[in-house]
Design a protein around this motif. Structure first.
Motif, PDB file in Angstrom:
ATOM      1  N   ILE C 358      12.447  -1.525  12.054  1.00 18.11           N
ATOM      2  CA  ILE C 358      11.341  -1.493  11.092  1.00 18.11           C
ATOM      3  C   ILE C 358      11.287  -2.769  10.260  1.00 18.11           C
ATOM      4  CG2 ILE C 358      12.519  -0.415   9.119  1.00 18.11           C
ATOM      5  CD1 ILE C 358       9.147   0.619  10.670  1.00 18.11           C
ATOM      6  N   ALA C 359      12.192  -3.722  10.565  1.00 16.47           N
ATOM      7  CA  ALA C 359      12.392  -4.865   9.665  1.00 16.47           C
ATOM      8  C   ALA C 359      11.133  -5.689   9.406  1.00 16.47           C
ATOM      9  CB  ALA C 359      13.488  -5.769  10.221  1.00 16.47           C
ATOM     10  N   VAL C 360      10.158  -5.611  10.309  1.00 14.96           N
ATOM     11  CA  VAL C 360       8.955  -6.401  10.078  1.00 14.96           C
ATOM     12  C   VAL C 360       7.877  -5.578   9.365  1.00 14.96           C
ATOM     13  CG1 VAL C 360       7.062  -7.613  11.229  1.00 14.96           C
ATOM     14  CG2 VAL C 360       9.400  -7.901  12.036  1.00 14.96           C
ATOM     15  N   ASP C 361       7.842  -4.298   9.664  1.00 16.37           N
ATOM     16  CA  ASP C 361       6.715  -3.469   9.197  1.00 16.37           C
ATOM     17  C   ASP C 361       7.023  -2.566   8.022  1.00 16.37           C
ATOM     18  OD1 ASP C 361       4.871  -4.312  11.242  1.00 16.37           O
ATOM     19  OD2 ASP C 361       6.165  -3.260  12.661  1.00 16.37           O
ATOM     20  N   TYR C 362       8.262  -2.614   7.531  1.00 19.88           N
ATOM     21  CA  TYR C 362       8.693  -1.636   6.527  1.00 19.88           C
ATOM     22  C   TYR C 362       7.927  -1.711   5.220  1.00 19.88           C
ATOM     23  CZ  TYR C 362      10.749  -5.407   3.903  1.00 19.88           C
ATOM     24  OH  TYR C 362      10.890  -6.542   3.169  1.00 19.88           O
ATOM     25  N   HIS C 363       7.326  -2.886   4.934  1.00 21.95           N
ATOM     26  CA  HIS C 363       6.882  -3.134   3.563  1.00 21.95           C
ATOM     27  C   HIS C 363       5.475  -2.635   3.264  1.00 21.95           C
ATOM     28  CE1 HIS C 363       4.315  -6.420   4.943  1.00 21.95           C
ATOM     29  NE2 HIS C 363       5.272  -6.625   5.828  1.00 21.95           N
ATOM     30  N   ALA C 364       4.806  -2.077   4.267  1.00 21.08           N
ATOM     31  CA  ALA C 364       3.419  -1.668   4.023  1.00 21.08           C
ATOM     32  C   ALA C 364       3.220  -0.240   4.510  1.00 21.08           C
ATOM     33  CB  ALA C 364       2.491  -2.623   4.759  1.00 21.08           C
ATOM     34  N   PRO C 365       2.147   0.426   4.058  1.00 22.28           N
ATOM     35  CA  PRO C 365       1.861   1.749   4.590  1.00 22.28           C
ATOM     36  C   PRO C 365       1.677   1.657   6.097  1.00 22.28           C
ATOM     37  CG  PRO C 365       0.390   1.195   2.767  1.00 22.28           C
ATOM     38  CD  PRO C 365       1.166  -0.037   3.107  1.00 22.28           C
ATOM     39  N   PRO C 366       1.957   2.666   6.869  1.00 25.22           N
ATOM     40  CA  PRO C 366       2.387   3.998   6.423  1.00 25.22           C
ATOM     41  C   PRO C 366       3.890   4.122   6.242  1.00 25.22           C
ATOM     42  CG  PRO C 366       2.099   3.986   8.787  1.00 25.22           C
ATOM     43  CD  PRO C 366       1.763   2.601   8.310  1.00 25.22           C
ATOM     44  N   TYR C 367       4.652   3.003   6.365  1.00 23.08           N
ATOM     45  CA  TYR C 367       6.112   3.134   6.349  1.00 23.08           C
ATOM     46  C   TYR C 367       6.714   3.054   4.956  1.00 23.08           C
ATOM     47  CZ  TYR C 367       5.044   2.442  11.188  1.00 23.08           C
ATOM     48  OH  TYR C 367       4.490   2.583  12.425  1.00 23.08           O
ATOM     49  N   SER C 368       5.900   2.692   3.981  1.00 17.45           N
ATOM     50  CA  SER C 368       6.402   2.740   2.608  1.00 17.45           C
ATOM     51  C   SER C 368       5.236   2.760   1.655  1.00 17.45           C
ATOM     52  CB  SER C 368       7.283   1.521   2.334  1.00 17.45           C
ATOM     53  OG  SER C 368       6.521   0.352   2.470  1.00 17.45           O
TER      54      SER C 368
END
Lengths: 320, 359, 504
Positions: C358-368
């Motif tokens: 998730i290291a690239v996508d973690y910072h935006a919805p839907p992952y956070s």
């Protein structure tokens, strides 16, 4: 009393002589740090080693009645401690910074414990039984007016310390041993591949580091002051680490840093005599260290920036 | 993987950890016993006295818990920094800075309702502790100055500077030891209802922070970034994470937690700022964090263990004459072995042999 | 001819793997023996045993007719064995001459005699035609020169049995030819040469005999003159080679997705690593960059992905300029990046599998949300991509260190391609060190991705890979990009010329 007058009374020849003296323990630890750094180990245990050295120098001196015996015991104790450090780091693969910190903690605990258990003292031990080093007057030089006052009449360990700088330079940069040691520190794989016993060299670097701290510790408790007290190293092992960092492995350059700390230390003592709050002036060596650290870092980054700003050298293409 | 196999794997993990800690403890006790023998005393008597002194009665247990409050906080401070691979060895200095700030708010502001006064004291400690980490991290980020040495220097500067403050401008004329005035009663942390013990709500505050730091590191975006930067900064930068910001925050948070530790021990235990009051709380924090493998919840038992050692040491000295500095030696020994991968690797091999086919 | 080396019934196991199983190898004096096999076939382990870097579990070794034990490199050196490793073992701040004499340096009294060392090195270098400038520091020497220094290092110690581990992997074709001339000269002089490779063309060119290894065993030894690359390849992988045929139909090429215009990048020493690089990748297209490693490929990839600043030029992603934006902005704009070094850059080995995914996508919805990670949503996403990309893992929460190299690379690919957002994929050495099944899978994933309208920039030192996947090929040499055009029958010759710096 004008400003020059005050300055003149503070900055005297004694101040510079004291600088040499105060630089000595840091210098020994620095040389030790350089040896282990060249073998590839970042030794943060210098402070603890100095502490052990100072304590066992007193024990040796009291037990055997000679400062040289004290020095010998200091060296032996530091060798044992570095050996433990080396085994735990090299054989059991523990992180060097953590082992170094552990050594500091262990040394601090052990010396304070033994201070009570063996010397039956709390906080500090001072006794006429401690036989310290006598100052040495150098025959010809002592007669030269200014130079004599500056250079003559120090403890033999001061001279040994400065001799150590030369020895370290020759040993590290001129002899096969140093040639191998530096190879081990820089690329252990390369050294191993040509049959150099890298493990042995690392042990050698760390044991030397310990032995040199033994000298430094003995100087503190048998030459600078004839006593042992809790916290008497006062962070000199850390100053040494900064000096190692500043010198980038070169003994002469590190010597400059040691002299700066020595001067700050000497100045602090001098200023205390002028009634300035001791707590403030005692901060001087630590502030000086920070300044030295910053200067050496800036100097390094300047070097890098200069390279970056230079026009693209057409003569030096990326070779394959 | 079946749930049974997973359970088995978990059990092996737990057993390995437990055995690892038991080994470390035994090594430390053996080294300690050897040192005790040097002074001609009986190690078993000494260890019994130590245990009695630390946990021998409800009051002693409560006092040990009280002592653990500041250690939990400095342990958390170390955990946050170490998790991010920031070598903040300046916890001691940050603790002093925070402690003095809290004390100043405590004795120079008057007439506030207690909850507000306490909050202000703790806030001041937290803030100033964090600020004391600022120079080191700015130097690291701007010029790549090694933080190991710079934070250490800031320790000495903080200890000496606060010593100067309480020796001159803030010296209490009535006190025997150099220190400030006593804090207003409104700034003191309320005791918990254990008669005869100094245990106060500082302990609960420390526990709350342990859970908060856990939540922060493992559940929030920022905490995730800190941990990834700590694992591999190159990777973090490649993935697009703000590496410099994470390094910066780790140092500031770490300093803030250490400063809060100072504030808690001043408002909860000492009641005024005394020169050189800390008996290595910051240093212990680092060892505690390492013992807990830099895990915020692991810090709680590790800190209580260290507090028990410290409290037991006094009792041991008065009961058997074994100097309490022994405990520092034992702590050093523990630290020596904490990161020795050897134990874990050895146990791993053995356990895998005993319990085959776990995957 | 007398026997130089005999390794008999050698078996070596590492935890979980049998690296060598009952291996026999007999080599004559003056012979050039090639040892070929896929990654993990056990060739390097066998040579490390001979050089004393590993110890065999069982088996015997004879050197020049004498049965010997070789517990460490020192003993091997004393027996006249020298090894040139794939990754050179040189001390960067020392000069080449200092590296050559290190460990057996000439002395004058108690000191190292550096002048004599230099003299001796130059004499030796002249005798074998291995040109080096002994006064040059390693960090200033070219790769070819460093390799010659490595060979001289062995010869200086009196080696007459030379082991070379993948010596050509870092060389240009021309440098390879030169190396082969030197090797023949050494063999004619009576030296024995053991040459590890997986490049069959080279093996056929230089060796007398070839030993093929597979899965830790020797499959067979053949006279090189009597075999062909097809036969060797069959022996190596145990079946006919599946060369991915060049893509038959031209892809659905659309609008440009990535454009570079006159991009310059300086490396950390201030030396220009990329010079006036220009290229265009269109939607649906794979553009391959061939070339020997170290010619600026890493810097080019890092400049595109925002990890290195560019000194001048423009980079456009679907028409929008992205040069010198932050890595996060560039990634969000739609650039995915498979880095050349997966272990040091592509993952955090100590982190858990899901944390890496998730290291690239973690910072935006839907992952956070604003502050907090949506762990459950992340885990279910991770589970999904792990299945889709065939990442073999003990669990989403196990440390990434527990995965094999091929699965770590699949994890990287899964992270970069799993979210289907990327418009451009920068793939550097995507299949290096990965087994055949993994290589095929990763190549397929990349090609499939272009089917969705993305463009791929494939950077690979493996020319076969570049030719198999690319629509158009460019060659990077000394920081400059040269266009080799579409993949056709004569592409190999064109690329070969460009790789040596010839004008297009």
């Amino acid at each position: 009393m004008d400003a020059f007058d005050i300055l003149g009374r503070i900055i005297t020849l004694t101040l510079f002589a004291a600088t040499l003296r105060m630089a000595t323990p840091v210098l020994f630890a620095t040389l030790g740090g350089i040896c282990s750094a060249h073998s590839g180990v970042f030794n943060v245990g210098l402070e603890g080693l100095l502490d052990l050295g100072a304590f066992f120098a007193v024990v040796g001196s009291v037990a055997l009645g000679s400062p040289w015996a004290g020095l010998a015991l200091a060296i032996v104790s530091c060798l044992v401690a570095s050996l433990v450090f080396a085994v735990i780091h090299l054989e059991l693969k523990a992180h060097e910074i953590i082992v170094g910190l552990a050594l500091n903690l262990f040394a601090y605990g052990l010396t304070n414990y033994l201070l009570v258990a063996i010397l039956k003292a709390t906080g500090f031990y001072k006794s006429p039984l401690i036989i310290g080093f006598q100052p040495v007057n150098i025959p010809l030089i002592e007669r030269i007016p200014i130079v004599g006052e500056l250079l003559s009449g120090h403890s033999p360990l001061v001279y040994l310390g400065f001799l150590g700088v030369a020895l370290a330079y020759v040993g590290l940069f001129k002899t096969p041993w140093g040639f191998h040691l530096r190879a081990v520190g820089e690329n252990a794989d390369a050294a191993e591949a040509v049959g150099i016993n890298t493990r042995l060299m690392k042990y050698a670097g760390m044991l030397l580091s310990g032995a040199l701290c033994g000298f430094g510790g003995a100087f503190l408790s048998l030459a600078y002051l004839n006593m042992f007290s809790e916290n008497m190293t006062a962070g000199r092992g850390w100053l040494a680490l900064a000096a190692v960092n500043f010198g980038e492995g070169r003994p002469l350059k590190s010597l400059v840093a040691c002299l700066i700390f020595g001067f700050a230390d000497a100045l602090a003592i001098r200023l205390q005599q002028f009634g300035l709050p001791s707590q403030l002036v005692l901060m001087l060596p630590y502030v000086a260290t920070l300044v030295v650290l910053i200067l050496s870092a800036i100097q390094r980054s300047r070097k890098a920036e200069q390279v970056l700003e230079s026009p693209p050298p057409a003569a030096k293409p990326v070779e394959v | 993987m079946s749930s049974k196999a997973r359970l088995k794997g978990l059990l092996i993990g737990v057993a390995m950890q437990a055995a690892n800690y038991a080994l470390i403890l035994i090594m430390a006790l053996v080294v300690g016993a050897a040192v005790i023998l040097v002074s001609g005393k009986n190690p078993i008597d000494a260890y019994i006295a130590l245990f009695q002194g630390a946990l021998g009665s409800p009051i002693k247990i409560a006092d040990t818990l009280d002592r653990s409050s500041v250690l939990i906080l400095t342990g958390l401070a170390a955990a946050v920094a170490f998790r991010t691979s920031v070598w903040n060895l300046g916890l001691e200095g940050q603790l002093y800075a925070g402690a003095f700030a809290a004390a100043w708010v405590g004795f120079s502001i008057h007439g506030l309702p207690s909850p507000i006064h306490i909050t202000l004291c703790l806030l001041a400690g937290t803030l100033v502790g964090g600020l004391w980490g600022l120079p080191a991290i700015l130097l690291k980020l701007r010029w790549d100055v090694n933080e190991v040495v710079s934070t250490l220097m800031l320790n000495y500067i903080a200890i000496l500077f606060t010593a100067y403050l309480v020796a001159f401008p803030f010296r209490s004329p009535t006190a025997f030891m150099p220190g400030t005035e006593t804090l207003d009663a409104t700034a003191r942390l309320p005791r918990l209802m254990i008669p005869g013990s100094v245990l106060n709500i500082g302990f609960l505050i420390a526990l709350a922070f342990a859970f908060s730091v856990f939540w922060f590191l493992y559940r929030t975006k920022l905490g995730y970034e800190l941990r990834m930067v700590g694992f591999n900064p190159r990777f973090a930068g490649y993935a697009g994470m703000p590496v410099r910001r994470s390094t910066f925050l780790a140092m500031i948070f770490s300093g803030a937690l250490a400063g809060l530790g100072g504030a808690v021990v001043i408002t909860g235990f000492f009641g005024r700022f005394i020169s050189s009051f800390s008996v290595g709380y910051g240093w212990d924090g680092m060892v505690i964090s390492l013992l807990a493998q830099n895990h915020p919840l692991g810090v709680i038992p590790a800190a209580i263990f260290y507090a028990a050692l410290a409290n037991g040491a006094l009792a041991m000295q008065s009961a058997t004459g074994v100097p309490q500095a022994l405990v520092v030696t034992v702590k050093g020994t523990i630290m020596f072995f904490v990161t020795v991968q050897f134990f874990i690797a050895f146990l791993n091999r053995r356990l895998r042999q005993w319990m085959p086919s776990t995957s | 001819m007398p026997e130089a080396v005999a390794m008999l019934h050698i078996t070596k196991t590492f935890p979980g793997v049998v690296a060598n199983k009952d291996v026999n190898l007999v080599v004559q004096r003056g012979e050039i023996r090639a040892i070929v096999g896929e990654n993990g076939a056990g060739k390097t382990t066998l040579m490390r045993i001979l050089y004393g870097l590993e110890r065999a579990d069982s088996g015997t070794i004879r050197v020049k007719g004498q049965e010997v034990k070789i517990p460490n490199a020192r003993v091997a050196i004393a027996l006249g064995i020298g090894m040139v490793h794939q990754h050179f073992k040189l001390v960067p701040s020392y000069t080449l001459a200092q590296n050559i004499v290190l460990g057996v340096e000439p002395r004058r009294g108690p000191f190292v005699d550096h002048e004599r060392a230099l003299r001796e090195v130059h004499e030796l270098s002249a005798r074998y035609g291995l040109t080096v400038n002994g006064e040059k520091k390693v960090s200033d020497a070219s790769v070819g020169e460093q390799q010659r220094a490595e060979i001289l290092k062995a010869l200086y110690r009196g080696a007459d049995i030379l082991i070379l581990d993948e010596p050509t992997s870092v060389l240009t074709d021309m440098e390879t030819d030169e190396l082969f001339i030197m090797l023949r000269r050494l063999a004619a002089d009576g030296k024995t040469i053991l040459f590890i490779s997986h490049k069959l063309r080279e093996v056929l060119e230089v060796s007398d005999n070839t030993t093929v290894m597979r899965g830790g065993r020797v499959v067979g030894t053949v006279k090189t003159a009597e075999t062909s690359d097809r036969k060797l390849a069959e022996m190596m992988i145990g079946r006919e080679t599946v060369e991915i045929p060049p893509r038959e139909e031209p892809p659905q090429v659309g609008q440009p997705v990535l454009e570079l215009e006159g991009v310059d990048v300086y490396d950390s020493r201030g030396i220009p690593a990329v010079r006036e690089a220009s290229l265009v990748i269109r939607s649906g297209e794979v553009v391959g960059i061939a070339g020997v490693e170290g010619n600026g490929q890493v810097e080019l990839a890092e400049a595109i992905t925002g990890l290195q600043p560019i000194a001048c030029g423009r980079i456009r992603l679907e028409g929008r300029e992205i040069q010198n934006r932050s890595t996060r902005q560039i990634r969000q704009a739609g650039v995915a990046h498979i880095p050349s070094d997966r272990n040091s850059t592509g993952v955090a080995l100590e982190a858990q599998v899901w944390e890496n995914l998730i290291a690239v996508d973690y910072h935006a919805p839907p992952y956070s949300g604003m502050l907090v990670l949506a762990i459950n949503r992340i885990l279910s996403y991770a589970k999904d991509v792990v299945t889709r990309f065939g990442v073999q893992t003990p669990g989403l929460k196990s440390p990434t260190r527990n995965l094999s190299g091929g699965n770590v690379q699949r994890l990287v690919v899964a992270r970069e391609l799993g979210s289907n957002r990327a418009r451009v994929v920068v793939a550097a050495q995507p299949t290096r060190g990965i087994d055949i099944a993994g290589t095929e899978a990763i190549r397929r994933m990349l090609l499939e991705y272009t089917g969705r309208g993305a463009g791929v920039l494939l950077i690979s030192a493996d020319l076969d890979e570049v030719l198999a996947l690319s629509d158009r090929v460019m060659v990077m040499y000394r920081g400059r990009l040269a266009d080799a055009g579409r993949v056709d029958e004569t592409i190999r010759q064109r690329v070969g010329r460009l790789m040596t710096g010839a004008e297009p």
